[in-house]
Motif scaffolding. Structure first.
Motif, PDB file in Angstrom:
ATOM      1  N   PHE A   1       0.971  -1.192   0.054  1.00  0.00           N
ATOM      2  CA  PHE A   1      -0.192  -0.122  -0.101  1.00  0.00           C
ATOM      3  C   PHE A   1       0.968   1.477   0.079  1.00  0.00           C
ATOM      4  CE2 PHE A   1      -2.207   3.272   2.553  1.00  0.00           C
ATOM      5  CZ  PHE A   1      -3.449   3.498   1.726  1.00  0.00           C
ATOM      6  N   ILE A   2       2.012   1.287   0.655  1.00  0.00           N
ATOM      7  CA  ILE A   2       2.848   2.472   0.988  1.00  0.00           C
ATOM      8  C   ILE A   2       3.479   2.722  -0.636  1.00  0.00           C
ATOM      9  CG2 ILE A   2       4.883   3.296   2.070  1.00  0.00           C
ATOM     10  CD1 ILE A   2       4.017   1.977   4.497  1.00  0.00           C
ATOM     11  N   GLN A   3       4.133   1.441  -1.272  1.00  0.00           N
ATOM     12  CA  GLN A   3       4.588   1.431  -2.434  1.00  0.00           C
ATOM     13  C   GLN A   3       3.767   2.308  -3.425  1.00  0.00           C
ATOM     14  OE1 GLN A   3       6.202  -2.616  -2.012  1.00  0.00           O
ATOM     15  NE2 GLN A   3       7.025  -1.878  -4.052  1.00  0.00           N
ATOM     16  N   ALA A   4       2.364   1.801  -3.308  1.00  0.00           N
ATOM     17  CA  ALA A   4       1.319   2.300  -4.680  1.00  0.00           C
ATOM     18  C   ALA A   4       1.234   3.878  -4.236  1.00  0.00           C
ATOM     19  CB  ALA A   4      -0.183   1.745  -4.211  1.00  0.00           C
ATOM     20  N   ILE A   5       1.467   4.482  -3.155  1.00  0.00           N
ATOM     21  CA  ILE A   5       1.266   5.728  -2.779  1.00  0.00           C
ATOM     22  C   ILE A   5       2.525   6.412  -3.295  1.00  0.00           C
ATOM     23  CG2 ILE A   5       1.327   7.498  -0.750  1.00  0.00           C
ATOM     24  CD1 ILE A   5      -0.423   5.656   0.692  1.00  0.00           C
ATOM     25  N   MET A   6       3.782   5.840  -2.922  1.00  0.00           N
ATOM     26  CA  MET A   6       4.899   6.278  -3.443  1.00  0.00           C
ATOM     27  C   MET A   6       4.834   6.543  -4.923  1.00  0.00           C
ATOM     28  SD  MET A   6       7.448   4.555  -1.103  1.00  0.00           S
ATOM     29  CE  MET A   6       9.088   5.332  -1.901  1.00  0.00           C
ATOM     30  N   PHE A   7       4.401   5.594  -5.587  1.00  0.00           N
ATOM     31  CA  PHE A   7       4.363   5.625  -7.046  1.00  0.00           C
ATOM     32  C   PHE A   7       3.186   6.638  -7.636  1.00  0.00           C
ATOM     33  CE2 PHE A   7       6.301   1.371  -7.617  1.00  0.00           C
ATOM     34  CZ  PHE A   7       7.319   1.792  -8.796  1.00  0.00           C
ATOM     35  N   TYR A   8       2.293   6.909  -6.808  1.00  0.00           N
ATOM     36  CA  TYR A   8       1.226   7.730  -7.261  1.00  0.00           C
ATOM     37  C   TYR A   8       1.762   9.252  -6.967  1.00  0.00           C
ATOM     38  CZ  TYR A   8      -3.192  10.226  -7.957  1.00  0.00           C
ATOM     39  OH  TYR A   8      -4.360  10.924  -8.356  1.00  0.00           O
ATOM     40  N   LEU A   9       2.590   9.577  -6.143  1.00  0.00           N
ATOM     41  CA  LEU A   9       2.986  10.813  -5.586  1.00  0.00           C
ATOM     42  C   LEU A   9       3.681  11.717  -6.867  1.00  0.00           C
ATOM     43  CD1 LEU A   9       3.454  12.783  -3.597  1.00  0.00           C
ATOM     44  CD2 LEU A   9       5.714  12.016  -3.079  1.00  0.00           C
ATOM     45  N   PRO A  10       4.543  11.108  -7.705  1.00  0.00           N
ATOM     46  CA  PRO A  10       4.935  11.989  -8.905  1.00  0.00           C
ATOM     47  C   PRO A  10       3.660  12.472  -9.657  1.00  0.00           C
ATOM     48  CG  PRO A  10       6.495  10.300  -8.735  1.00  0.00           C
ATOM     49  CD  PRO A  10       5.381   9.945  -7.858  1.00  0.00           C
ATOM     50  N   ARG A  11       2.721  11.613  -9.959  1.00  0.00           N
ATOM     51  CA  ARG A  11       1.750  11.879 -10.749  1.00  0.00           C
ATOM     52  C   ARG A  11       0.796  12.786 -10.217  1.00  0.00           C
ATOM     53  NH1 ARG A  11      -2.065  10.233 -14.712  1.00  0.00           N
ATOM     54  NH2 ARG A  11      -4.394  10.646 -13.997  1.00  0.00           N
ATOM     55  N   TYR A  12       0.710  13.033  -8.592  1.00  0.00           N
ATOM     56  CA  TYR A  12      -0.292  13.889  -8.122  1.00  0.00           C
ATOM     57  C   TYR A  12       0.507  15.489  -8.103  1.00  0.00           C
ATOM     58  CZ  TYR A  12      -2.282  16.464  -4.244  1.00  0.00           C
ATOM     59  OH  TYR A  12      -2.742  17.389  -3.645  1.00  0.00           O
ATOM     60  N   LEU A  13       1.838  15.213  -7.924  1.00  0.00           N
ATOM     61  CA  LEU A  13       2.396  16.631  -8.270  1.00  0.00           C
ATOM     62  C   LEU A  13       2.447  17.219  -9.685  1.00  0.00           C
ATOM     63  CD1 LEU A  13       5.848  15.751  -6.216  1.00  0.00           C
ATOM     64  CD2 LEU A  13       3.821  17.176  -5.328  1.00  0.00           C
ATOM     65  N   TRP A  14       2.578  16.357 -10.501  1.00  0.00           N
ATOM     66  CA  TRP A  14       2.166  16.941 -11.896  1.00  0.00           C
ATOM     67  C   TRP A  14       0.950  17.228 -12.287  1.00  0.00           C
ATOM     68  CZ3 TRP A  14       4.139  19.368 -15.620  1.00  0.00           C
ATOM     69  CH2 TRP A  14       3.478  19.390 -16.946  1.00  0.00           C
ATOM     70  N   LYS A  15       0.225  16.737 -11.651  1.00  0.00           N
ATOM     71  CA  LYS A  15      -1.319  17.099 -11.861  1.00  0.00           C
ATOM     72  C   LYS A  15      -1.714  18.472 -11.355  1.00  0.00           C
ATOM     73  CE  LYS A  15      -3.253  13.958 -14.769  1.00  0.00           C
ATOM     74  NZ  LYS A  15      -3.409  14.319 -16.224  1.00  0.00           N
ATOM     75  N   MET A  16      -1.155  18.439 -10.179  1.00  0.00           N
ATOM     76  CA  MET A  16      -1.152  19.713  -9.188  1.00  0.00           C
ATOM     77  C   MET A  16      -0.476  20.879  -9.984  1.00  0.00           C
ATOM     78  SD  MET A  16      -0.194  20.409  -5.442  1.00  0.00           S
ATOM     79  CE  MET A  16       1.779  20.317  -5.707  1.00  0.00           C
ATOM     80  N   TRP A  17       0.844  20.879 -10.554  1.00  0.00           N
ATOM     81  CA  TRP A  17       1.228  21.830 -11.207  1.00  0.00           C
ATOM     82  C   TRP A  17       0.969  22.145 -12.632  1.00  0.00           C
ATOM     83  CZ3 TRP A  17       6.392  19.382  -9.490  1.00  0.00           C
ATOM     84  CH2 TRP A  17       6.745  19.526  -8.287  1.00  0.00           C
ATOM     85  N   GLU A  18       0.291  21.105 -13.481  1.00  0.00           N
ATOM     86  CA  GLU A  18      -0.137  21.419 -14.567  1.00  0.00           C
ATOM     87  C   GLU A  18      -1.399  22.097 -14.514  1.00  0.00           C
ATOM     88  OE1 GLU A  18      -1.903  20.575 -18.554  1.00  0.00           O
ATOM     89  OE2 GLU A  18      -2.681  19.867 -16.368  1.00  0.00           O
ATOM     90  N   GLY A  19      -2.322  21.617 -13.603  1.00  0.00           N
ATOM     91  CA  GLY A  19      -3.511  22.470 -13.457  1.00  0.00           C
ATOM     92  C   GLY A  19      -4.490  22.306 -14.686  1.00  0.00           C
ATOM     93  N   GLY A  20      -4.543  21.226 -15.252  1.00  0.00           N
ATOM     94  CA  GLY A  20      -5.517  21.493 -16.587  1.00  0.00           C
ATOM     95  C   GLY A  20      -5.151  22.228 -17.829  1.00  0.00           C
ATOM     96  N   ARG A  21      -3.826  22.876 -17.725  1.00  0.00           N
ATOM     97  CA  ARG A  21      -3.621  23.832 -18.775  1.00  0.00           C
ATOM     98  C   ARG A  21      -3.775  23.404 -20.218  1.00  0.00           C
ATOM     99  NH1 ARG A  21       0.034  28.125 -18.565  1.00  0.00           N
ATOM    100  NH2 ARG A  21       0.660  27.485 -16.235  1.00  0.00           N
ATOM    101  N   VAL A  22      -3.418  22.042 -20.435  1.00  0.00           N
ATOM    102  CA  VAL A  22      -3.342  21.317 -21.799  1.00  0.00           C
ATOM    103  C   VAL A  22      -4.768  21.251 -22.174  1.00  0.00           C
ATOM    104  CG1 VAL A  22      -3.026  19.595 -23.298  1.00  0.00           C
ATOM    105  CG2 VAL A  22      -1.321  20.544 -21.904  1.00  0.00           C
ATOM    106  N   ARG A  23      -5.536  20.659 -21.226  1.00  0.00           N
ATOM    107  CA  ARG A  23      -7.229  20.595 -21.488  1.00  0.00           C
ATOM    108  C   ARG A  23      -7.694  22.043 -21.813  1.00  0.00           C
ATOM    109  NH1 ARG A  23     -10.488  17.344 -17.198  1.00  0.00           N
ATOM    110  NH2 ARG A  23      -8.934  15.787 -18.090  1.00  0.00           N
ATOM    111  N   SER A  24      -7.492  23.016 -20.980  1.00  0.00           N
ATOM    112  CA  SER A  24      -7.981  24.163 -21.234  1.00  0.00           C
ATOM    113  C   SER A  24      -7.509  24.867 -22.674  1.00  0.00           C
ATOM    114  CB  SER A  24      -7.556  25.286 -20.177  1.00  0.00           C
ATOM    115  OG  SER A  24      -8.009  24.879 -18.936  1.00  0.00           O
ATOM    116  N   LEU A  25      -6.392  24.779 -23.026  1.00  0.00           N
ATOM    117  CA  LEU A  25      -5.879  25.167 -24.409  1.00  0.00           C
ATOM    118  C   LEU A  25      -6.491  24.501 -25.441  1.00  0.00           C
ATOM    119  CD1 LEU A  25      -2.182  25.778 -23.458  1.00  0.00           C
ATOM    120  CD2 LEU A  25      -3.803  27.510 -23.818  1.00  0.00           C
ATOM    121  N   VAL A  26      -6.607  23.003 -25.376  1.00  0.00           N
ATOM    122  CA  VAL A  26      -7.434  22.439 -26.572  1.00  0.00           C
ATOM    123  C   VAL A  26      -8.593  22.860 -26.892  1.00  0.00           C
ATOM    124  CG1 VAL A  26      -7.773  20.153 -27.221  1.00  0.00           C
ATOM    125  CG2 VAL A  26      -5.520  20.391 -26.087  1.00  0.00           C
TER     126      VAL A  26
END
Length: 283
Positions: free
Chosen positions: A18-43
């Protein structure tokens, strides 16, 4: 005379996974937070191949206005993405070491030992999966006797869950090695993209084959690496025809702006009788 091995991980396997799954999800969570849906808004709706002319023109015009006001302000967007990719690589390497420590140093060569086991003679081979994940072990229970003293009771314990655990970790070993190789190759690719502008142009041309190379070069010549990254993502997510029209309009805007800047800096020679002198351009 055999060496005793004490297995302490058995009851913690589900929590560690379970902890491993959280560690793998962390980079994706950070990117989604920083990306903020920018590409979706532009498209917007420009990913649809069939779109009304008015909606298409409005979407391309809005995208063009965004680039007019935000050109050369996308570098952090690119570096955030690269940071998440580095985090992915570091995460895989760290997890391999953590699992190796969790299993008592048996995970680092676990996959190789399993492969060797399949090639050995049946009479002499010892299954490494059974050695790491035994299905039957010696258990010692501590109980209170009739007089209140602690008594030890030895028994053989059946561990059927290890039949599943051994398969999980053999899959994780090969999966982690695969992820480490692929992510390392991606990081090398990112370094080449970062330092070689020609490679960036080649990659974007291969992604947007419908675009005129001339218009594409005009846009790329005024773009930084962050702008290139946004254009690359738009080329992946937009319809090819819509992206081509956007590049053509953006190229026309860039050429028009550059021509105005050049003309404003050049004086005009005005002929007055036999004399000539420099005149200023009226803005």
């Amino acid at each position: 005379g055999e060496k005793r091995t004490y297995h302490k991980y058995y009851q913690w396997v589900c929590f560690v996974l379970f902890i491993q799954a959280i560690m793998f999800y962390l980079p994706r969570y950070l990117w989604k937070m920083w990306e903020g849906g920018r590409v979706r808004s532009l498209v917007l709706n420009l990913d649809a191949p069939i779109l009304g002319k008015q909606d298409r023109d409005e979407g391309i015009q809005m995208l063009l206005e965004y680039f007019k006001s935000n050109l050369r302000y996308h570098n952090w967007y690119f570096f955030y993405f690269v940071f998440c990719e580095v985090l992915n690589f570091v995460n895989v390497i760290i997890q391999m070491y953590l699992i190796d420590a969790f299993l008592g140093g048996a995970f680092s060569t676990y996959g190789v030992d399993v492969i060797r086991y399949t090639e050995m003679d049946q009479e002499n081979r010892v299954d490494p999966m059974v050695a790491v994940f035994p299905r039957m072990t010696k258990c010692t229970f501590h109980r209170y006797g009739a007089s209140g003293d602690v008594q030890k009771h030895d028994a053989l314990c059946i561990l059927p869950l290890n039949i599943v655990n051994e398969k999980i970790y053999i899959f994780l070993w090969f999966w982690f090695v695969f992820l480490a190789i692929i992510t390392g190759a991606v990081l090398v690719y990112r370094l080449l993209i970062l330092f070689f502008e020609t490679l960036r142009k080649t990659v974007l041309r291969s992604r947007s084959r419908l675009c005129d190379p001339y218009h594409l070069n005009v846009v790329l010549n005024v773009s930084k690496i962050g702008d290139w990254f946004i254009l690359h993502l738009l080329a992946k997510n937009m319809d090819g025809q819509n992206f081509r029209e956007f590049i053509e309009r953006y190229s026309e805007y860039v050429l028009k702006t550059q021509n105005l800047n050049v003309d404003e800096k050049q004086p005009i020679m005005v002929q007055d009788g036999n004399e000539s002198h420099g005149g200023d351009i009226e803005k």
